[in-house]
Design a protein around this motif. Structure first.
Motif, short mmCIF file in Angstrom:
data_model
loop_
_atom_site.label_atom_id
_atom_site.label_comp_id
_atom_site.label_asym_id
_atom_site.label_seq_id
_atom_site.Cartn_x
_atom_site.Cartn_y
_atom_site.Cartn_z
N UNK A 288 -50.63 22.48 -28.61
CA UNK A 288 -49.69 22.83 -27.70
C UNK A 288 -48.16 23.40 -28.60
N UNK A 289 -48.23 23.16 -29.71
CA UNK A 289 -47.14 24.13 -30.38
C UNK A 289 -47.73 25.72 -30.68
N UNK A 290 -48.59 25.03 -31.37
CA UNK A 290 -49.39 26.58 -31.26
C UNK A 290 -49.57 26.96 -30.30
N UNK A 291 -49.83 27.07 -28.80
CA UNK A 291 -50.71 27.62 -27.51
C UNK A 291 -48.92 27.86 -26.87
N UNK A 292 -48.49 27.22 -27.00
CA UNK A 292 -46.43 27.50 -25.82
C UNK A 292 -45.70 28.66 -26.56
N UNK A 293 -46.15 28.78 -28.63
CA UNK A 293 -45.23 29.06 -29.79
C UNK A 293 -43.56 27.65 -29.28
N UNK A 294 -43.62 26.81 -28.42
CA UNK A 294 -42.05 26.18 -28.93
C UNK A 294 -42.91 24.96 -28.23
N UNK A 295 -41.81 23.39 -29.23
CA UNK A 295 -42.31 22.17 -28.90
C UNK A 295 -41.60 21.67 -27.39
N UNK A 296 -42.05 21.72 -26.05
CA UNK A 296 -41.55 21.07 -24.91
C UNK A 296 -41.88 19.65 -25.08
N UNK A 297 -42.20 18.95 -25.91
CA UNK A 297 -42.17 17.51 -25.78
C UNK A 297 -40.84 17.35 -26.03
N UNK A 298 -40.03 18.67 -26.42
CA UNK A 298 -38.37 17.77 -27.01
C UNK A 298 -37.37 17.88 -25.51
N UNK A 299 -37.77 18.05 -24.61
CA UNK A 299 -37.11 17.97 -23.82
C UNK A 299 -37.30 16.62 -22.99
N UNK A 300 -35.82 15.74 -23.19
CA UNK A 300 -36.29 14.50 -22.54
C UNK A 300 -37.56 14.08 -21.18
N UNK A 301 -37.77 12.99 -21.47
CA UNK A 301 -38.39 12.89 -20.00
C UNK A 301 -39.43 13.20 -20.65
N UNK A 302 -40.53 14.28 -21.33
CA UNK A 302 -41.38 14.64 -21.84
C UNK A 302 -42.42 14.78 -22.56
N UNK A 303 -43.31 13.66 -22.37
CA UNK A 303 -43.94 13.46 -24.22
C UNK A 303 -46.22 14.19 -23.56
N UNK A 304 -46.10 14.41 -25.08
CA UNK A 304 -47.25 15.47 -25.32
C UNK A 304 -47.87 15.42 -24.37
N UNK A 305 -48.72 13.95 -23.78
CA UNK A 305 -49.15 14.15 -22.74
C UNK A 305 -48.59 14.76 -21.33
N UNK A 306 -47.58 14.10 -20.51
CA UNK A 306 -46.97 14.51 -19.82
C UNK A 306 -47.03 15.95 -20.01
N UNK A 307 -46.39 16.95 -20.73
CA UNK A 307 -46.61 18.35 -20.76
C UNK A 307 -48.15 19.11 -21.14
N UNK A 308 -48.82 18.51 -21.89
CA UNK A 308 -50.20 18.64 -21.60
C UNK A 308 -50.71 18.59 -20.21
N UNK A 309 -50.60 17.85 -19.42
CA UNK A 309 -51.15 17.41 -18.35
C UNK A 309 -50.50 18.31 -17.18
N UNK A 310 -49.15 19.09 -17.37
CA UNK A 310 -48.20 20.23 -16.31
C UNK A 310 -48.91 21.52 -16.83
N UNK A 311 -49.91 21.76 -17.72
CA UNK A 311 -50.07 23.09 -18.62
C UNK A 311 -51.63 22.90 -17.80
N UNK A 312 -51.81 21.73 -17.73
CA UNK A 312 -53.17 22.07 -16.63
C UNK A 312 -52.85 22.16 -15.84
N UNK A 313 -51.55 21.83 -14.94
CA UNK A 313 -51.62 21.70 -13.43
C UNK A 313 -51.60 23.65 -13.35
N UNK A 314 -50.21 23.75 -14.31
CA UNK A 314 -49.60 24.95 -13.74
C UNK A 314 -49.60 25.82 -14.39
N UNK A 315 -50.78 26.16 -15.73
CA UNK A 315 -50.62 27.33 -16.35
C UNK A 315 -49.92 27.32 -17.85
N UNK A 316 -50.28 27.93 -18.71
CA UNK A 316 -49.34 28.51 -19.43
C UNK A 316 -48.73 30.16 -19.37
#
Length: 454
Positions: A288-316
């Protein structure tokens, strides 16, 4: 020249998409309507077989159709959508709620013609659908979630079999699928019955003592209940093997999405969240860091799996939504104001089955237990208006953070609980001062009051 009395001048709608067709999707056949005059028969039916779908695409090409509108009916729309899109048509997937037919007879032919007319005059808007590779990622992850749900049902079956044997394992350990629980269950299945031997499989991290576990494992090991336990365990293991196969496919899709992308030069930040129970087996955070250029799991409440599923639902690509307000409205996390006669009738959020919104709500609940600014916001709002509204409001804030991180590259920095509490205090003081002025008084702070005493 004026019109006669009682005769209204007829207004005609502008044709914005003259090469538009309407498609009514069904389980066994589809009805398609094209503008009158394009063919001898402007409405035709095609069966749902693949050869017929290709014949449908050939006919639309012959009559000069460039864009097609269809309703999102169940899952029946998916094959025809994918075939038409692959053949070069602009396909508009619309919500059935937005294309309700005018009162009168309802038939498949009328529905197709109504869709064609609305689309021709530009009165339809398409539902969001991400690009092809993100769609693949979405399918794999949704299937993975379903497998995890199946595995969870077999955990309940194991607990039932243990209770029927009066083995109180799930009362002496936190989770029977943990290290201690699975060791003991597997030993019971292969024939071990001695409570002392079974208790010896206790992991050092288990909070219950050996004596407590040993006492809870004295049961009535009837063969029929052991058989049910064995079958539930085998099914549980089977579904987790399928989850591992899903992880391999998800990793392959992520590799395809990152093909040609250059990884950021900055190293990954320090991990902020502990690994969850159902995290993928590969390095999702690095992909995800390569795909997005940022580590969104730094946001409180967002783990890597949550970010992955959000990208799958909303796109990048957040450019689909002009602003964060459009994004939160699509998620049904923004207030749905209903105004009539200048009066606000209702401001409740719309009901939605949006999976991304569900993920954000789950993250909002977990963030309410953290000592962060968002956590303080959740707790204060929950105390004032209730937990349901606090979850929605916090989920909306998380959605804005997610949007700004992807669209504008904004980094997340938590100001902390103290910052939020101080801002809240300053806002409360300003409100008190304004209220005092309205009543003809002057608000004096304790510091000013004590400073004036000699």
């Amino acid at each position: 020249m004026g019109t006669k009395k009682g005769v209204q001048r007829r207004r005609t709608l502008t044709s914005l998409h003259p090469d538009a067709a309407g498609l009514d999707v069904g389980a066994t056949f589809h009805v398609v309507a094209v503008p009158p005059g394009r063919a001898e028969r402007s409405v035709r039916s095609f069966r749902s077989f693949t050869t017929e779908l290709h014949a449908l695409a050939d006919w639309l090409t012959e009559v000069g159709i460039k864009t097609v509108a269809m309703e999102s009916t169940g899952v029946y729309w998916i094959p025809v959508y994918e075939i038409l899109e692959a053949r070069g048509f602009e396909v508009l997937l619309v919500n059935a709620r937005d294309v309700k037919h005018v009162p009168g007879r309802k038939t498949d032919v009328n529905d197709a013609q109504w869709l064609q007319q609305l689309h021709e005059h530009g009165l339809l808007r398409g539902s969001f659908r991400p690009r092809e590779q993100v769609v693949q990622l979405r399918v794999y992850l949704r299937h993975r979630e379903r497998l995890i749900e199946y595995a969870a049902s077999h955990i309940q079956h194991m607990q039932k079999a243990l209770m029927q044997m009066n083995v109180q394992l799930h009362h002496v350990v936190t989770d029977i699928t943990g290290v201690t629980g699975m060791r003991i269950v597997r030993a019971i299945v292969v024939g071990e019955r001695d409570p002392r031997v079974l208790a010896s499989y206790r992991d050092v991290r288990c909070k219950a003592s050996l004596e407590t576990i040993e006492e809870g494992l004295k049961g009535n090991y009837r063969p029929e209940h052991v058989f049910a336990l064995r079958q539930a365990l085998e099914l549980y293991d089977f579904h987790h093997r399928k989850v591992a196969e899903c992880d391999a496919e998800v990793e392959r899709v992520m590799h395809a999405l990152n093909a040609g992308r250059v990884a950021p030069t900055r190293p990954l930040p320090k991990v902020r969240h502990a690994s969850g129970r159902h995290e993928p087996a590969f390095d999702a955070r690095g992909a995800l860091y390569t795909l997005l250029g940022a580590d969104l799991s730094q946001i409180h409440g967002f783990g890597p799996y949550t970010v992955l599923r959000l990208i799958a639902e909303c796109g990048d690509d957040m450019r689909k939504w002009p602003t964060a307000k459009h994004f939160t409205s699509w998620l049904c996390l923004a207030t749905g104001n209903k105004i009539s006669g200048g009066r606000l009738l209702s401001s409740r959020t719309r009901r939605s089955s949006n999976r991304a919104a569900t993920l954000l709500r789950i993250a909002a609940v977990s963030i309410g237990r953290t000592q962060t600014a968002l956590g303080a916001f959740y707790r204060r709002l929950a105390a004032r208006t209730g937990k349901a509204k606090a979850v929605t409001a916090t989920a909306r804030k998380l959605a804005v953070l997610f949007y700004n991180a992807l669209r504008h590259g904004l980094a997340y920095e938590d100001p902390g609980v103290g910052y939020y509490e101080e801002r809240y205090r300053q806002r409360a003081v300003r409100n008190l001062e304004r209220r005092a002025r309205q009543l003809g008084y002057t608000l004096v702070t304790p510091e000013a009051a004590t400073g004036g005493v000699s």
